[in-house]
Design a protein around this motif. Structure first.
Motif, PDB file in Angstrom:
ATOM      1  N   SER A 175       6.088  -2.335   3.296  1.00 58.71           N
ATOM      2  CA  SER A 175       7.021  -1.598   2.455  1.00 58.71           C
ATOM      3  C   SER A 175       6.377  -0.413   1.749  1.00 58.71           C
ATOM      4  O   SER A 175       7.062   0.517   1.342  1.00 58.71           O
ATOM      5  CB  SER A 175       7.613  -2.550   1.406  1.00 58.71           C
ATOM      6  OG  SER A 175       6.573  -3.136   0.631  1.00 58.71           O
ATOM      7  N   GLY A 176       5.061  -0.442   1.562  1.00 59.22           N
ATOM      8  CA  GLY A 176       4.402   0.641   0.858  1.00 59.22           C
ATOM      9  C   GLY A 176       3.738   1.624   1.796  1.00 59.22           C
ATOM     10  O   GLY A 176       3.728   1.450   3.015  1.00 59.22           O
ATOM     11  N   VAL A 177       3.199   2.666   1.211  1.00 67.72           N
ATOM     12  CA  VAL A 177       2.486   3.688   1.972  1.00 67.72           C
ATOM     13  C   VAL A 177       1.025   3.611   1.588  1.00 67.72           C
ATOM     14  O   VAL A 177       0.664   3.211   0.479  1.00 67.72           O
ATOM     15  CB  VAL A 177       3.061   5.086   1.693  1.00 67.72           C
ATOM     16  CG1 VAL A 177       4.472   5.181   2.236  1.00 67.72           C
ATOM     17  CG2 VAL A 177       3.037   5.408   0.211  1.00 67.72           C
ATOM     18  N   GLY A 178       0.184   3.990   2.508  1.00 71.32           N
ATOM     19  CA  GLY A 178      -1.246   3.963   2.271  1.00 71.32           C
ATOM     20  C   GLY A 178      -1.870   5.325   2.505  1.00 71.32           C
ATOM     21  O   GLY A 178      -1.253   6.384   2.277  1.00 71.32           O
ATOM     22  N   PHE A 179      -3.081   5.303   3.012  1.00 67.17           N
ATOM     23  CA  PHE A 179      -3.799   6.547   3.241  1.00 67.17           C
ATOM     24  C   PHE A 179      -3.249   7.343   4.416  1.00 67.17           C
ATOM     25  O   PHE A 179      -3.771   8.419   4.719  1.00 67.17           O
ATOM     26  CB  PHE A 179      -5.281   6.248   3.482  1.00 67.17           C
ATOM     27  CG  PHE A 179      -6.034   5.943   2.214  1.00 67.17           C
ATOM     28  CD1 PHE A 179      -5.984   6.804   1.136  1.00 67.17           C
ATOM     29  CD2 PHE A 179      -6.794   4.796   2.106  1.00 67.17           C
ATOM     30  CE1 PHE A 179      -6.669   6.526  -0.033  1.00 67.17           C
ATOM     31  CE2 PHE A 179      -7.482   4.506   0.949  1.00 67.17           C
ATOM     32  CZ  PHE A 179      -7.419   5.377  -0.125  1.00 67.17           C
ATOM     33  N   GLU A 180      -2.185   6.801   5.076  1.00 62.46           N
ATOM     34  CA  GLU A 180      -1.581   7.601   6.133  1.00 62.46           C
ATOM     35  C   GLU A 180      -0.891   8.838   5.586  1.00 62.46           C
ATOM     36  O   GLU A 180      -0.513   9.729   6.346  1.00 62.46           O
ATOM     37  CB  GLU A 180      -0.586   6.755   6.925  1.00 62.46           C
ATOM     38  CG  GLU A 180       0.555   6.187   6.116  1.00 62.46           C
ATOM     39  CD  GLU A 180       0.243   4.796   5.609  1.00 62.46           C
ATOM     40  OE1 GLU A 180       1.180   4.117   5.147  1.00 62.46           O
ATOM     41  OE2 GLU A 180      -0.929   4.402   5.663  1.00 62.46           O
ATOM     42  N   LEU A 181      -0.695   8.897   4.249  1.00 62.94           N
ATOM     43  CA  LEU A 181      -0.147  10.119   3.662  1.00 62.94           C
ATOM     44  C   LEU A 181      -1.067  11.315   3.890  1.00 62.94           C
ATOM     45  O   LEU A 181      -0.603  12.461   3.977  1.00 62.94           O
ATOM     46  CB  LEU A 181       0.058   9.931   2.152  1.00 62.94           C
ATOM     47  CG  LEU A 181       1.245   9.060   1.717  1.00 62.94           C
ATOM     48  CD1 LEU A 181       1.208   8.870   0.219  1.00 62.94           C
ATOM     49  CD2 LEU A 181       2.552   9.714   2.136  1.00 62.94           C
TER      50      LEU A 181
END
Length: 552
Positions: free
Chosen positions: A108-114
């Protein structure tokens, strides 16, 4: 050969032709039931067992996983209202690996792929915000992977770094946890989450991390763990572990002597968790060594330098020279001796015996052990065959005491204490061995039941339906009651009338001539004669008629 085959093929038709309508219906129902049982048993035994592939998936991740499973031609089922996806048990691990290669589920969350889609010309502020968001997402995903945590959110407060030490500010973090219903986190687990977050952020101390649950309850200490009273969870767990190990040693060594339930042991351990470091420097005055030696000697031969009191009088120019005089013989015989100046210096350096030691005391050292052991009376079989419990002898208690001391590593310098008491246990029976697993819980029973049910149903169908039908087919077909001639007694056409005889107990039949009857009246007259002459046989005929009507 051809005739035998023809007879074999025509046998079912002949059997069906010999059945009445009711038997045909029963046969068709039985065959249909047998086919249904066979098909159901085959589907039941051949259906694969499903296990959970992923659970607690969001709607977005669930849709992506289902789409990937459809592309992979993997059968699946939904469970828990769509929150869990199940696949065949033999394909769970393979499917997880394949979906993991595709990056599913994403979470559900975002990581370092941002940071993968950073555009050229992005400002430093945007880069810092994206980095902070990625770090928060990675920490949230790591915390959510714990068994008791359903979801997690992490908020980081990262101040801008300054080149001046006095202007630097420490970062802080806040974690919001959503726990599963009925689950809770122990103090050690909370401490693990705190150290996980603190170790992931530079310059973040554990006392600056706060954790709350979904109900707003603060899970960390308000003082950050400072000034806590007593032992922390890890230290308390270590003390309990040490005490259990010593108690188990005592019970293991005494159980073969007194029985599995004939001894009880409790150990109290006083453990020192203080951290101490010590540095000492010592000298040995009796040992000395020459490290270096230096000697300087100066000698000067010649006239002496200027003498006198420095000043105007001593700095006068020399006077007028006089003519030399003639030396006398005495002066010629003794030459003049030049003045001699000597200077000597000596320096000796000695090395002293010095010892420097740095000692760090071990954490968790046992300071004292207190052991209490209670042993049951010894069971003794009397001459009458009864079992009595008698106290142990003092020599036996002494031996048990020595065994306990050796088992715990008794150290009198630590003031260890061991107390062994012999008392009768109240209402404690011997422990039975752990019961074996029931046969109906054995793994092979489920597989055997699939084929056993099929076999039992087949046997019931054969003996309850097919065998009675085949047995009835072997009997000769009965003629209909209307077509069978009625067995009548051999009598005269005219009715008979009994008249008394001369001797008692005898009867003589006397015929009376009546006009002959025909049609319905003749049949009725015949039946009446049969009933009057042989009632039992008439009842048997009526019973056969009724049975034929019920079967037809």
């Amino acid at each position: 050969m051809a005739m035998a085959a023809r007879d074999l093929l025509s046998a079912p038709g002949n059997l069906l032709g010999r059945l009445n309508p009711m038997q045909k219906v029963m046969a068709m129902v039985g065959v249909a039931a047998l086919v249904a049982v066979l098909v159901g048993s085959f589907l039941w035994s051949g259906s694969p067992e499903y296990k959970v592939l992923f659970s607690n998936l969001s709607d977005r991740d669930g849709g992506l996983v289902i789409e990937a499973l459809q592309k992979m031609n993997v059968p699946y089922k939904m469970a828990d209202g769509g929150g869990a996806i199940m696949v065949p048990a033999d394909r769970v691990h393979e499917t997880r690996l394949k979906l993991g290669a595709q990056g599913l589920p994403k979470g559900s969350g975002v990581g370092f792929e941002l940071l993968d889609n950073e555009k050229l010309g992005t400002s430093q502020f945007v880069e810092q915000v994206n980095y902070q968001r990625g770090l928060e997402g990675e920490l949230a995903q790591s915390i959510a992977s714990l068994a008791a945590v359903s979801a997690a959110r992490v908020h980081l407060a990262l101040p801008r770094q300054s080149v001046f030490v006095r202007d630097q500010e420490k970062p802080s973090a806040s974690v919001v946890l959503t726990l599963y219903p009925g689950r809770f986190l122990e103090d050690s687990q909370v401490a693990g989450i705190v150290h996980l977050v603190a170790s992931s952020v530079p310059n973040l101390s554990p006392d600056q991390v706060k954790i709350v649950d979904q109900s707003g309850k603060l899970l960390t200490r308000p003082d950050g763990g400072q000034g806590q009273v007593g032992l922390n969870p890890s230290q308390l767990e270590y003390v309990q572990k040490v005490e259990k190990q010593y108690a188990k040693r005592i019970e293991d060594i005494l159980a073969p002597i007194l029985g599995a339930n004939g001894v009880r042991a409790e150990v109290s351990a006083d453990i020192d968790f203080s951290q101490t470091e010590q540095t000492s420097e010592s000298y040995n005055p009796n040992v000395s060594m020459i490290r270096s030696e230096q000697r300087v000697t100066d000698q000067t031969v010649g006239t002496t330098g200027p003498i006198g009191i420095p000043g105007a009088l001593s700095n006068q120019p020399p006077g007028a020279a006089n003519a030399p005089f003639t030396a006398t013989a005495a002066s010629a015989a003794s030459p003049a001796v030049a003045p001699l100046t000597s200077h000597s210096e000596s320096t000796v350096n000695y090395e002293l015996d010095k010892t420097i030691s740095h000692t760090k005391q071990q954490v968790g050292v046992i300071k004292r052990l207190s052991v209490a052991v209670v042993v049951n009376n010894r069971p003794v079989t009397t001459k009458e065959g009864r079992i009595e419990y008698r106290p142990l002898q003092p020599a036996e208690l002494t031996q048990i005491n020595n065994l306990v001391r050796d088992a715990i590593g008794f150290n009198p310098n630590r003031n260890d204490s061991v107390n062994v008491v012999n008392m009768a246990f109240n209402g404690v029976d011997a422990l039975d061995a752990a019961p074996a697993l029931p046969w109906w819980q054995q793994p092979w029973v489920v597989e055997l039941a699939k084929y056993g049910v099929f076999l039992i149903l087949g046997l019931l169908f054969f003996f309850g339906v097919l065998r009675p039908i085949i047995k009835n087919l072997g009997k000769p077909a009965r003629e209909p009651a209307a077509e069978r001639p009625l067995a009548l007694p051999e009598t005269e056409p005219a009715p008979v009338q009994a008249v008394p005889a001369a001797e008692p107990g005898q009867a003589v039949l006397q015929a009376e001539i009546v006009p002959p009857l025909s049609g319905y009246e003749a049949d009725m007259q015949t039946v009446k004669q049969l009933v009057a002459h042989d009632p039992k046989k008439a009842a048997q005929v009526i019973k056969e008629w009724l049975s034929d009507d019920g079967k037809g």
